[in-house]
Design a protein around this motif. Structure first.
Motif, mmCIF file in Angstrom:
data_model
loop_
_atom_site.group_PDB
_atom_site.id
_atom_site.type_symbol
_atom_site.label_atom_id
_atom_site.label_comp_id
_atom_site.label_asym_id
_atom_site.label_seq_id
_atom_site.Cartn_x
_atom_site.Cartn_y
_atom_site.Cartn_z
ATOM 1 N N ASN A 266 37.415 53.120 -77.064
ATOM 2 C CA ASN A 266 36.196 53.591 -77.091
ATOM 3 C C ASN A 266 35.445 53.084 -77.992
ATOM 4 O O ASN A 266 35.044 54.002 -78.889
ATOM 5 C CB ASN A 266 36.057 55.041 -76.739
ATOM 6 N N ARG A 269 29.464 53.035 -81.092
ATOM 7 C CA ARG A 269 28.191 52.598 -80.777
ATOM 8 C C ARG A 269 26.977 53.398 -81.636
ATOM 9 O O ARG A 269 27.038 54.625 -81.102
ATOM 10 C CB ARG A 269 27.815 52.201 -79.493
ATOM 11 N N GLU A 271 24.022 54.019 -81.627
ATOM 12 C CA GLU A 271 22.948 54.637 -80.731
ATOM 13 C C GLU A 271 23.352 56.013 -80.021
ATOM 14 O O GLU A 271 22.734 56.917 -79.470
ATOM 15 C CB GLU A 271 22.252 54.030 -79.506
ATOM 16 N N GLU A 272 24.828 55.994 -79.892
ATOM 17 C CA GLU A 272 25.277 57.147 -79.206
ATOM 18 C C GLU A 272 25.624 58.258 -80.054
ATOM 19 O O GLU A 272 25.992 59.615 -79.616
ATOM 20 C CB GLU A 272 26.582 56.902 -78.505
ATOM 21 N N HIS A 273 25.455 58.174 -81.468
ATOM 22 C CA HIS A 273 25.872 59.040 -82.463
ATOM 23 C C HIS A 273 24.896 59.185 -83.550
ATOM 24 O O HIS A 273 25.203 59.547 -84.566
ATOM 25 C CB HIS A 273 27.192 58.818 -83.203
#
Length: 464
Positions: A266, A269, A271-273
């Motif tokens: 996985n 990224r 932008e996801e964190h």
């Protein structure tokens, strides 16, 4: 035949030369022009502060320093005039994560990497690439690094100015490395390294926080820096709050802070964190912690024949088995060189810089497939995907010199500073790819020929 003669003959055969024909280390053997005063005419000048280039400038170099900068300077006949039309003058590069050793052999998978000192070939390659100042980033042979520095400082060997980093120290029970668990053990380690000439202390990922506190306190009391390769054992936020000065490999060291970076199924990224990312960046900026990025290898790397020929034959054969374009690991297995997350790492660094953080750079060229000197240019070109070329040049010159405390001596093109300069055929301030076109390097006013320097290192990386 005496044993020493036999060993010399074997070494010479491995290098492809006869006994007594190995490259010399005398600086005078690598000069492009005899020593003296120089007038550099008709050049573009990028001063290293981030300011745009000045067109059509002349620079007078005398007694190792930049004496005068200006248009149409008038000089006497005792000055060597160099017409640099079409060229750009930069400050000598100052890179912050270099090693004077290389892996001893290529192999798949490892528990430990053994490194061989390369005290003469690698400094030549650094200087040929335009690096006039380096900070080493840890060593298994501090006495050798310190001896090399003394030789260079005394004019007995050619190479850049060197700021020495200590041997490595890690947590208890980590084999083949110095260990420290307590604050007192951390302080004691620092004292031993400073006595050998280190001005930075290098820690590794399993070092416990108490030992880091002792290292930081003792180092700072003595005016030294602390640099860390961190990992799952010590977070970047913890290290910053304790007072570490530089985090090596930038966010690649922050695996404990951003744990999903360890999950290859996985991929991380940014932008996801963003909440975790911005919280970490806030701690780093507030503490003044500097990140040193080392994006060597990958899609921007130069694996031309002129670079590959620097490798010893067994290393050259091994690198040809590596899927460089496909993003495979090097045969050393070093996970830093997995390419799939490099874009995310660069985005993290850009967010850090935009928040006010200081980013410096180095090549970490001690493993396949990383090639010393060549990789220093690769790093700057890779960063140009996310940073303006003038900002990259500033990071690699005046910013790094300021961190090392020598901004009044080097790192800028300015009157009164050392004539540490790199001459580029092209406009690297507009196209960073031109950084590869080094035609001349001045180190304290001496004009070195990069081709002579590189020729002396052909076939030696991984062997010397």
């Amino acid at each position: 035949m005496p044993i020493r003669t036999t060993l010399a003959a074997l070494a010479a055969a491995a290098w492809g030369t006869a006994v007594g024909q190995s490259p010399t280390n005398a600086p005078a053997d690598y000069l492009a022009h005899p020593d003296g005063a120089f007038l550099l005419e008709n050049a573009r000048v990028v001063d290293g502060t981030g300011s745009p280039a000045t067109e059509g400038s002349d620079i007078l170099i005398r007694n190792g320093v930049i004496e005068t900068i200006g248009p149409d300077l008038s000089v006497g006949e005792d000055v060597t005039r160099l017409d640099l039309t079409g060229h750009t003058i930069l400050p000598g590069l100052v890179h912050m994560h270099e090693h004077i050793a290389y892996m001893s052999s290529p192999f798949r998978g490892y528990d430990f990497i053994l490194l061989d000192p390369h005290p003469f070939s690698m400094p030549k390659l650094f200087l040929a690439a335009g690096l006039t100042t380096i900070r080493t980033a840890g060593t298994d042979a501090l006495a050798i690094d310190a001896g090399l520095k003394r030789m260079i400082d005394a004019g007995q060997a050619v190479g850049p100015r060197i700021f020495l980093t200590s041997g490595y120290v890690d947590g208890p029970d980590v084999p083949l490395i110095a260990n420290a668990a307590t604050e007192r053990e951390g302080r004691d380690f620092v004292r031993t390294q400073l006595a050998l000439g280190a001005t930075s202390i290098k820690i590794y990922s399993a070092l416990p926080p108490p030992a880091l506190r002792g290292i930081v306190r003792q180092a700072h009391r003595s005016g030294a820096h602390v640099a860390g390769d961190l990992g799952a054992g010590l977070s970047c936020a913890e290290a910053a709050e304790i007072g570490i000065d530089t985090i090596e490999h930038a966010f690649n060291s922050c695996k404990k802070d951003l744990p999903s970076r360890l999950d290859r199924e996985n991929p991380f990224r940014m932008e996801e964190h963003l909440e975790a990312v911005d919280a970490l960046i806030a701690v780093l900026v507030e503490s003044g912690t500097v990140l040193v990025t080392t994006p060597s290898g990958g899609r921007r790397a130069d694996y031309s024949e002129s670079s590959l020929e620097l490798l010893a034959p067994h290393m050259r054969e091994a690198i040809e088995r590596i899927d460089l374009a496909g993003g495979q690991r090097s045969e050393s297995g070093n996970p830093l060189y997995v390419l799939t997350q490099k874009d995310e790492a660069r985005k993290l660094e850009k967010r850090f810089v935009d928040a006010g953080g200081r980013l410096l750079m180095g090549a970490d060229a001690m493993y396949l497939p990383i090639i010393p000197g060549t990789a220093n240019h690769d790093v700057m070109i890779e960063l140009a995907d996310h940073h303006a070329p003038l900002d990259i040049i500033r990071m690699a010159t005046s910013d790094a010199a300021q961190f090392l405390g020598v901004e009044d001596e080097t790192g800028r093109v300015a009157e009164g500073l050392a004539a540490d300069l790199v001459i580029i055929n092209g406009r690297p301030d507009q196209d960073m790819n031109d950084i590869r076109n080094v035609t001349l390097v001045f180190r304290e006013g001496r004009a070195f020929d990069p081709e002579k320097l590189r020729a002396a290192a052909v076939g030696r990386i991984g062997l010397d």
